[in-house]
Motif scaffolding. Structure first.
Motif, PDB file in Angstrom:
ATOM      1  N   GLU A  48      -2.753   5.452   0.602  1.00  0.00           N
ATOM      2  CA  GLU A  48      -3.707   4.368   0.870  1.00  0.00           C
ATOM      3  C   GLU A  48      -3.694   3.982   2.353  1.00  0.00           C
ATOM      4  N   HIS A  76     -15.851   0.285   2.228  1.00  0.00           N
ATOM      5  CA  HIS A  76     -14.769  -0.555   2.761  1.00  0.00           C
ATOM      6  C   HIS A  76     -15.347  -1.843   3.348  1.00  0.00           C
ATOM      7  N   ILE A 123     -10.466   5.585   7.608  1.00  0.00           N
ATOM      8  CA  ILE A 123     -11.646   4.704   7.564  1.00  0.00           C
ATOM      9  C   ILE A 123     -11.781   3.947   8.881  1.00  0.00           C
ATOM     10  N   GLU A 124     -10.685   3.410   9.378  1.00  0.00           N
ATOM     11  CA  GLU A 124     -10.713   2.693  10.660  1.00  0.00           C
ATOM     12  C   GLU A 124     -11.160   3.627  11.783  1.00  0.00           C
ATOM     13  N   LEU A 143       0.829  -1.197   0.000  1.00  0.00           N
ATOM     14  CA  LEU A 143       0.000   0.000   0.000  1.00  0.00           C
ATOM     15  C   LEU A 143       0.865   1.248   0.000  1.00  0.00           C
ATOM     16  N   SER A 161     -14.778  -5.525   1.774  1.00  0.00           N
ATOM     17  CA  SER A 161     -14.140  -6.560   2.598  1.00  0.00           C
ATOM     18  C   SER A 161     -15.018  -7.799   2.680  1.00  0.00           C
ATOM     19  N   LYS A 208      -5.546   6.751   4.190  1.00  0.00           N
ATOM     20  CA  LYS A 208      -6.989   6.631   3.969  1.00  0.00           C
ATOM     21  C   LYS A 208      -7.588   5.491   4.795  1.00  0.00           C
ATOM     22  N   LEU A 209      -6.888   4.371   4.850  1.00  0.00           N
ATOM     23  CA  LEU A 209      -7.362   3.241   5.641  1.00  0.00           C
ATOM     24  C   LEU A 209      -7.384   3.605   7.130  1.00  0.00           C
ATOM     25  N   GLN A 210      -6.387   4.338   7.557  1.00  0.00           N
ATOM     26  CA  GLN A 210      -6.330   4.814   8.942  1.00  0.00           C
ATOM     27  C   GLN A 210      -7.557   5.690   9.244  1.00  0.00           C
TER      28      GLN A 210
END
Length: 194
Positions: free
Chosen positions: A8, A63, A15-16, A4, A67, A11-13
């Motif tokens: 990315e 997300h 989203i979490e 990643l 998943s 962004k995932l951080q």
């Protein structure tokens, strides 16, 4: 598997963090500044990536849907008999990791907002269609299109109904008992229509 990028990962951080705040506060009270604080970034960065609260919620929902779809793909790719494939789907969909409070808050947000917003409705349809497609594909060798469609819709409705009961009750549903019940009903449906 590709690594990643920093964007990315960030962004995932976010989203979490959105999922954490959504779990703690609910979608009505969710604020971009709270998500930014939880993620350890500026509110400006959150807005840069997601524009609005709606964009942020949609990203978290997408997300979760993606998943879940990846897990469905693993089941669909199994070289197993139709019954086993469908039962794998039942067990995965009702597994504790799919029904934890944090993830459930994302799914409940989706269900709630899908009735009034086309973007959320589209994500709900994507999730539902993917579930239905995997079940239909698994049982296709056993039934006609019409009969297979009917059975697949019933199985998916059982899964969603049990999950929704679990997610919305003060005292959660015993997921092992729920898996066993849906497994039994699925096996009965598969054997009754042969």
């Amino acid at each position: 598997m590709s690594r990643l990028s920093d964007i990315e990962i960030r962004k995932l951080q976010i989203i979490e963090a959105t999922m954490d705040v959504l779990n703690d506060q609910g979608f009505c009270a969710l604020k971009i500044r709270d998500v930014a604080r939880q993620a350890g970034v500026s509110a400006g960065l959150v807005c840069h990536y997601y524009d609005t609260k709606q964009g942020l919620l949609l990203a978290a929902i997408r997300h979760a849907v993606t998943s879940y779809g990846e897990q469905l793909d693993l089941i669909a790719a199994q070289d197993t008999p139709p019954r086993d494939k469908v039962l794998s789907l039942v067990h995965m969909a009702l597994a504790p990791e799919q029904s934890n409070k944090r993830l459930s808050s994302v799914w409940l947000t989706l269900y709630c907002l899908a009735g009034s917003d086309a973007d959320y409705h589209q994500e709900l349809l994507r999730y539902q269609q993917r579930n239905l497609d995997v079940v239909r594909s698994a049982i296709a060798p056993l039934y006609s299109d019409e009969e297979g469609g009917h059975i697949a819709r019933m199985i998916v409705a059982l899964i969603d109904g049990v999950w929704l009961q679990h997610a919305t009750r003060v005292e959660p549903v015993d997921l092992t008992a729920a898996q066993n019940l849906v497994t039994t009903l699925t096996e009965q449906a598969l054997s009754a229509h042969r």
